[in-house]
Design an enzyme around this catalytic site. Structure first.
Site, PDB file in Angstrom:
ATOM      1  N   GLU A 273      -3.027  -3.059  -2.615  1.00 16.38           N
ATOM      2  CA  GLU A 273      -4.165  -2.474  -1.888  1.00 16.38           C
ATOM      3  C   GLU A 273      -4.483  -1.068  -2.379  1.00 16.38           C
ATOM      4  OE1 GLU A 273      -5.411  -1.313   2.720  1.00 16.38           O
ATOM      5  OE2 GLU A 273      -3.401  -2.073   2.266  1.00 16.38           O
TER       6      GLU A 273
ATOM      7  N   TRP B  13       0.857  -1.183   0.000  1.00 12.77           N
ATOM      8  CA  TRP B  13       0.000   0.000   0.000  1.00 12.77           C
ATOM      9  C   TRP B  13       0.892   1.231   0.000  1.00 12.77           C
ATOM     10  CZ3 TRP B  13      -0.238   4.075   3.515  1.00 12.77           C
ATOM     11  CH2 TRP B  13      -1.189   5.052   3.199  1.00 12.77           C
TER      12      TRP B  13
ATOM     13  N   LYS C  35      -6.903   2.602  -2.289  1.00 12.01           N
ATOM     14  CA  LYS C  35      -7.514   3.496  -1.314  1.00 12.01           C
ATOM     15  C   LYS C  35      -8.254   4.589  -2.065  1.00 12.01           C
ATOM     16  CE  LYS C  35      -6.640   5.672   3.136  1.00 12.01           C
ATOM     17  NZ  LYS C  35      -5.658   5.952   4.197  1.00 12.01           N
TER      18      LYS C  35
ATOM     19  N   HIS D  25     -11.535   1.734   2.717  1.00 13.02           N
ATOM     20  CA  HIS D  25     -10.868   2.386   1.591  1.00 13.02           C
ATOM     21  C   HIS D  25     -11.781   2.684   0.412  1.00 13.02           C
ATOM     22  CE1 HIS D  25      -6.402   1.423   2.666  1.00 13.02           C
ATOM     23  NE2 HIS D  25      -7.069   1.998   3.651  1.00 13.02           N
TER      24      HIS D  25
ATOM     25  N   ASP E 260     -10.319   3.552  10.909  1.00  9.96           N
ATOM     26  CA  ASP E 260      -9.722   2.360  11.526  1.00  9.96           C
ATOM     27  C   ASP E 260     -10.128   2.158  12.977  1.00  9.96           C
ATOM     28  OD1 ASP E 260      -8.189   1.270   9.313  1.00  9.96           O
ATOM     29  OD2 ASP E 260      -6.986   3.081   9.454  1.00  9.96           O
TER      30      ASP E 260
ATOM     31  N   ASP F  51      -9.726  -3.288   1.652  1.00 10.01           N
ATOM     32  CA  ASP F  51      -9.765  -2.730   3.005  1.00 10.01           C
ATOM     33  C   ASP F  51     -11.133  -2.119   3.238  1.00 10.01           C
ATOM     34  OD1 ASP F  51      -9.551  -0.567   5.081  1.00 10.01           O
ATOM     35  OD2 ASP F  51      -7.493  -1.302   5.200  1.00 10.01           O
TER      36      ASP F  51
ATOM     37  N   ASP G 276     -11.813   6.575   6.539  1.00  9.75           N
ATOM     38  CA  ASP G 276     -10.929   5.452   6.879  1.00  9.75           C
ATOM     39  C   ASP G 276     -10.291   5.681   8.244  1.00  9.75           C
ATOM     40  OD1 ASP G 276      -9.414   3.116   6.591  1.00  9.75           O
ATOM     41  OD2 ASP G 276      -7.755   4.215   5.686  1.00  9.75           O
TER      42      ASP G 276
ATOM     43  N   ASP H  58      -7.012  -4.409  10.549  1.00 13.64           N
ATOM     44  CA  ASP H  58      -6.291  -3.150  10.342  1.00 13.64           C
ATOM     45  C   ASP H  58      -7.025  -2.027  11.061  1.00 13.64           C
ATOM     46  OD1 ASP H  58      -4.721  -1.097   9.524  1.00 13.64           O
ATOM     47  OD2 ASP H  58      -5.253  -1.181   7.410  1.00 13.64           O
TER      48      ASP H  58
ATOM     49  N   HIS I  29      -8.628  -6.603   4.622  1.00 15.71           N
ATOM     50  CA  HIS I  29      -8.283  -5.821   5.807  1.00 15.71           C
ATOM     51  C   HIS I  29      -9.586  -5.416   6.472  1.00 15.71           C
ATOM     52  CE1 HIS I  29      -3.860  -4.426   5.109  1.00 15.71           C
ATOM     53  NE2 HIS I  29      -3.995  -5.721   5.280  1.00 15.71           N
TER      54      HIS I  29
END
Length: 418
Positions: A226, A185, A228, A262, A296, A259, A294, A326, A286
């Site tokens: 990955e 990433w 985003k 993302h 997390d 993810d 994003d 993640d 993820h």
């Protein structure tokens, strides 16, 4: 308490059997689905390359809860504490900045020897390791570009870093007997209006091709890429978009990383799994919890986590999907965050395994959507918690929230002494 749990388990087995589900088999299947825990929850994505370094690349860890790990030894101790409270098979996902060296090592010069302690620890813990090059929080990423950088020398630095990371990943797989998934990433992008969107993507394409040009044993190493949507400082243009990496993974037959945070706020990765699996050999997921962006947050046992697990189980993707976590929350106890998030992912997988999928699929094929909806809703009320408690018993971990008492003791005895 053990007798009560045993009784609940026997009743639960009968209830699920009546619904056409073998609960014993579900527990066996759950042991085929390891979850890769992320090391960066334990120290707020700082690593050991430069503990005083500031995060860049659109990454933020919010909060200042006491007791974050300051050394690799402390981080491993914290991971052991968390893992002791999580049932079933686990892995650990490392970033390149978690190397150990007595002297500074530039990222394009990292070697397997800098991760030997992690490998020895993983052997003792009977864990597999996954890996990530770290293309952020570095002077040569300060202007927002790495593998797509217009400066040939800077771009080559990041290419060489990723090449070195692949060799470390292969070392993990060779030493531990299970392939390491290495995920690339990058934070590359622009804050404002971008005139030339093509050239950076052309450079990224060429850089990735150079990175994966060295043939490595797939039994030891798996490449993943990955995408985003955006990041702080890259709100207007992200080089590694979803379309870019979907095309790359499909044409180069690498794994594709999805993810949960993302994509656009109304998009979910659970709906992308079956589509992507038609074109790529493997998926890396993820699992995170985005809150408006994003951000997390710690994984919950919510609808999307359940939908992700259900897609894996319903389509029998046990050997083609790799599950990683993640999130990095520094506002709560970091070990508790690991335990909550990982247990929730495993609970979602168990609930998916306890679904009468074959029966539901047949109803769907017959066009009986009334019965499909009725069964989907009724099975939510079946005693899956008793099956989860049985699973925890089998793995000698707490079956309920009593694990929090252990974390509190560790916090008082260890974390608050740092």
């Amino acid at each position: 308490m053990s007798t009560q749990l045993d009784q609940a388990w026997e009743l639960a087995k009968q209830r699920f059997a009546a619904a056409g589900v073998d609960a014993e088999k579900a527990l066996q299947q759950l042991d085929r689905l390891p979850v890769s825990m992320h090391c960066w929850q334990g120290d707020d994505v700082v690593g050991f390359e430069n503990p005083e370094g500031a995060l860049t690349g659109g990454i933020q860890a919010t909060g200042n809860y006491p007791g974050k790990a300051r050394t690799a030894a402390e981080l491993r101790a914290d991971l052991e504490q968390a893992m002791s409270l999580i049932p079933g098979p686990k892995r650990l996902n490392l970033h390149a900045i978690y190397l150990e060296s007595a002297t500074p090592v530039e990222r394009d010069e990292i070697k397997p020897e800098h991760f030997a302690n992690w490998v020895n620890w993983a052997k003792a813990q009977k864990l597999g390791l996954d890996f990530n090059p770290t293309c952020f929080s570095h002077p040569l990423s300060a202007d927002g570009f790495t593998l797509s950088h217009p400066d040939d020398k800077i771009r080559q630095f990041w290419i060489d870093h990723c090449k070195a990371s692949r060799r470390i990943s292969a070392y993990f797989g060779e030493q531990l007997g299970t392939p390491s998934v290495m995920n690339i990433w990058i934070p590359d992008g622009m804050k404002d209006i971008t005139v030339d969107r093509l050239a950076p993507r052309q450079r990224l394409l060429a850089a990735l091709d150079e990175i994966i040009s060295e043939k490595l044993n797939p039994a030891h190493h798996i490449d993943a890429v990955e995408s985003k949507l955006f990041g702080i400082g890259a709100e207007s243009y992200t080089v590694g978009s979803s379309e870019f990496y979907m095309g790359y993974a499909t044409s180069r037959q690498t794994a594709l990383c999805l993810d949960a945070g993302h994509f656009h706020p109304t998009e979910v990765i659970s709906d992308k799994i079956s589509a992507a699996m038609l074109y790529v050999p493997r998926l890396l997921l993820h699992v995170s919890r985005p809150v408006r962006w994003d951000s997390d947050h710690v994984v919950l046992l919510d609808d999307e986590t359940q939908a992700i697990a259900s897609e894996i189980v319903r389509n029998n993707l046990f050997d083609r999907v790799h599950i990683g976590l993640d999130f990095f929350d520094a506002s709560i106890n970091r070990i508790a965050a690991w335990v909550i998030g990982t247990r929730n992912m495993k609970k979602a997988l168990l609930r998916a395994l306890l679904e009468p999928t074959a029966k539901l699929r047949q109803l769907e094929l017959e066009g009986d959507y009334t019965a499909r909806l009725a069964l989907l809703e009724e099975q939510k009320s079946l005693p899956w918690q008793a099956v989860w408690e049985r699973y925890c018993q089998q793995h000698d971990t707490p079956a309920d929230a009593s694990w929090l008492t252990t974390v509190r003791h560790y916090e008082n005895d260890v974390l608050r002494q740092r």
